[in-house]
Design a protein around this motif. Structure first.
Motif, short mmCIF file in Angstrom:
data_model
loop_
_atom_site.label_atom_id
_atom_site.label_comp_id
_atom_site.label_asym_id
_atom_site.label_seq_id
_atom_site.Cartn_x
_atom_site.Cartn_y
_atom_site.Cartn_z
N PHE A 38 1.01 -1.37 -0.35
CA PHE A 38 0.41 0.00 0.10
C PHE A 38 0.19 1.26 0.19
O PHE A 38 0.14 2.04 -0.13
N HIS A 39 2.20 1.40 0.20
CA HIS A 39 3.24 2.41 0.47
C HIS A 39 4.74 2.00 0.05
O HIS A 39 5.06 0.90 0.45
N THR A 40 5.13 2.87 -1.06
CA THR A 40 6.12 2.79 -1.09
C THR A 40 7.31 4.33 -1.36
O THR A 40 6.68 5.08 -1.89
N VAL A 41 8.03 4.57 -0.62
CA VAL A 41 8.58 5.48 -0.68
C VAL A 41 10.00 5.74 -0.87
O VAL A 41 10.73 4.61 -0.28
N THR A 42 10.71 6.96 -1.35
CA THR A 42 12.18 7.06 -1.48
C THR A 42 11.91 7.88 -0.81
O THR A 42 11.85 9.04 -1.33
N PHE A 43 13.19 8.53 -0.02
CA PHE A 43 13.18 9.22 0.92
C PHE A 43 14.50 10.69 0.31
O PHE A 43 14.81 9.89 -0.92
N PRO A 44 13.57 11.14 -0.08
CA PRO A 44 13.98 12.74 -0.74
C PRO A 44 15.90 13.33 -1.49
O PRO A 44 15.99 12.75 -2.32
N HIS A 45 16.72 12.36 -0.51
CA HIS A 45 17.87 12.68 -0.44
C HIS A 45 18.48 11.39 -2.04
O HIS A 45 19.12 11.56 -3.08
N TYR A 46 17.74 10.43 -1.90
CA TYR A 46 17.71 9.13 -2.69
C TYR A 46 17.28 9.63 -3.70
O TYR A 46 16.92 8.18 -4.63
N ARG A 47 16.26 10.14 -3.72
CA ARG A 47 15.23 9.81 -5.24
C ARG A 47 16.16 9.99 -6.32
O ARG A 47 17.04 11.08 -6.49
N GLY A 48 15.17 9.45 -7.61
CA GLY A 48 16.27 9.60 -9.48
C GLY A 48 16.89 8.35 -9.20
O GLY A 48 17.75 8.22 -9.87
N GLN A 49 17.57 7.98 -8.57
CA GLN A 49 19.02 6.17 -8.82
C GLN A 49 18.08 5.01 -8.85
O GLN A 49 19.41 3.75 -8.27
N GLY A 50 16.66 4.78 -8.99
CA GLY A 50 15.96 3.41 -9.07
C GLY A 50 16.10 2.71 -7.78
O GLY A 50 15.65 0.81 -7.79
N LEU A 51 16.08 3.11 -7.03
CA LEU A 51 16.38 2.77 -5.35
C LEU A 51 14.78 1.58 -5.90
O LEU A 51 14.68 0.31 -5.09
N ALA A 52 13.77 2.39 -5.37
CA ALA A 52 12.20 1.95 -5.37
C ALA A 52 11.82 0.28 -6.04
O ALA A 52 11.91 -0.17 -5.70
N ALA A 53 13.02 0.78 -7.26
CA ALA A 53 12.47 -0.07 -7.99
C ALA A 53 13.50 -1.55 -8.26
O ALA A 53 13.14 -2.81 -7.56
N VAL A 54 14.85 -1.40 -6.87
CA VAL A 54 15.50 -2.90 -6.37
C VAL A 54 14.94 -3.05 -5.09
O VAL A 54 14.46 -4.49 -5.21
N LEU A 55 14.14 -2.09 -4.76
CA LEU A 55 13.60 -2.51 -3.17
C LEU A 55 12.17 -3.45 -3.50
O LEU A 55 12.05 -4.51 -2.73
N THR A 56 11.67 -2.90 -5.10
CA THR A 56 10.42 -3.58 -5.37
C THR A 56 10.92 -4.78 -5.75
O THR A 56 9.82 -5.49 -5.57
N GLU A 57 11.57 -5.07 -6.27
CA GLU A 57 11.66 -6.08 -6.65
C GLU A 57 12.38 -7.26 -5.85
O GLU A 57 12.45 -8.59 -6.16
N TYR A 58 12.40 -6.41 -4.77
CA TYR A 58 13.80 -7.40 -3.73
C TYR A 58 12.09 -8.15 -3.23
O TYR A 58 12.09 -9.11 -2.45
N ALA A 59 10.96 -6.74 -2.76
CA ALA A 59 9.68 -7.37 -2.50
C ALA A 59 8.86 -9.06 -3.18
O ALA A 59 8.38 -9.68 -2.64
N LEU A 60 9.26 -8.13 -4.18
CA LEU A 60 8.47 -9.26 -5.01
C LEU A 60 8.79 -10.29 -5.14
O LEU A 60 8.35 -11.65 -4.97
#
Length: 99
Positions: A38-60
Motif C-alpha cells: 500500500f505504500h512505497t517511498v524513497t526518501f528525497p535525498h535518494y530519489r532518481g537513482q532507481g532504488l524503489a525499483a530495486v526494493l520492489t523487485e526484492y519485495a516481489l
C-alpha cells in the motif's frame, strides 16, 4: 554506495539501506495467502537513482518465495508489475493488473 535490502516482517515492510541510512521502504498488509502493498517511498535525498525499483523487485521476489500473491494498492508496485509482467504478472491475485 553500499545498498542492502531486508524484510522487516515485524513492521510489515521491506527496507532498502544505503550504507546505514534508510533510503526507501515498501509497506504491506499480509494475510496467509497474500500481501497488499500500500505504500512505497524513497526518501528525497535518494530519489532518481532507481532504488524503489530495486526494493520492489526484492519485495516481489520474497513474496513469490513465500508462496503468496500480491495486491498492488501502491501505484509504484502496480506500475512495476505492469512493466515487468513476464516476471511478476503471475503474482497478481487476478488476471487484471489493476485489481
Amino acid at each position: 554506495m553500499e545498498i542492502r535490502t531486508e524484510h522487516d516482517a515485524a513492521q510489515h515492510r521491506f527496507v532498502l539501506y544505503v550504507g546505514e541510512e534508510v533510503a526507501a521502504i515498501s509497506e504491506y498488509f499480509e494475510t496467509e495467502e497474500q500481501r497488499t502493498f500500500f505504500h512505497t517511498v524513497t526518501f528525497p535525498h535518494y530519489r532518481g537513482q532507481g532504488l524503489a525499483a530495486v526494493l520492489t523487485e526484492y519485495a516481489l521476489d520474497d513474496t513469490r518465495t513465500s508462496g503468496m500473491t500480491v495486491v498492488p494498492s501502491c501505484w509504484f508496485v502496480r506500475e512495476f508489475i505492469e512493466t515487468n509482467t513476464v516476471k511478476y504478472g503471475s503474482l497478481l491475485t487476478s488476471a487484471e493488473p489493476h485489481a
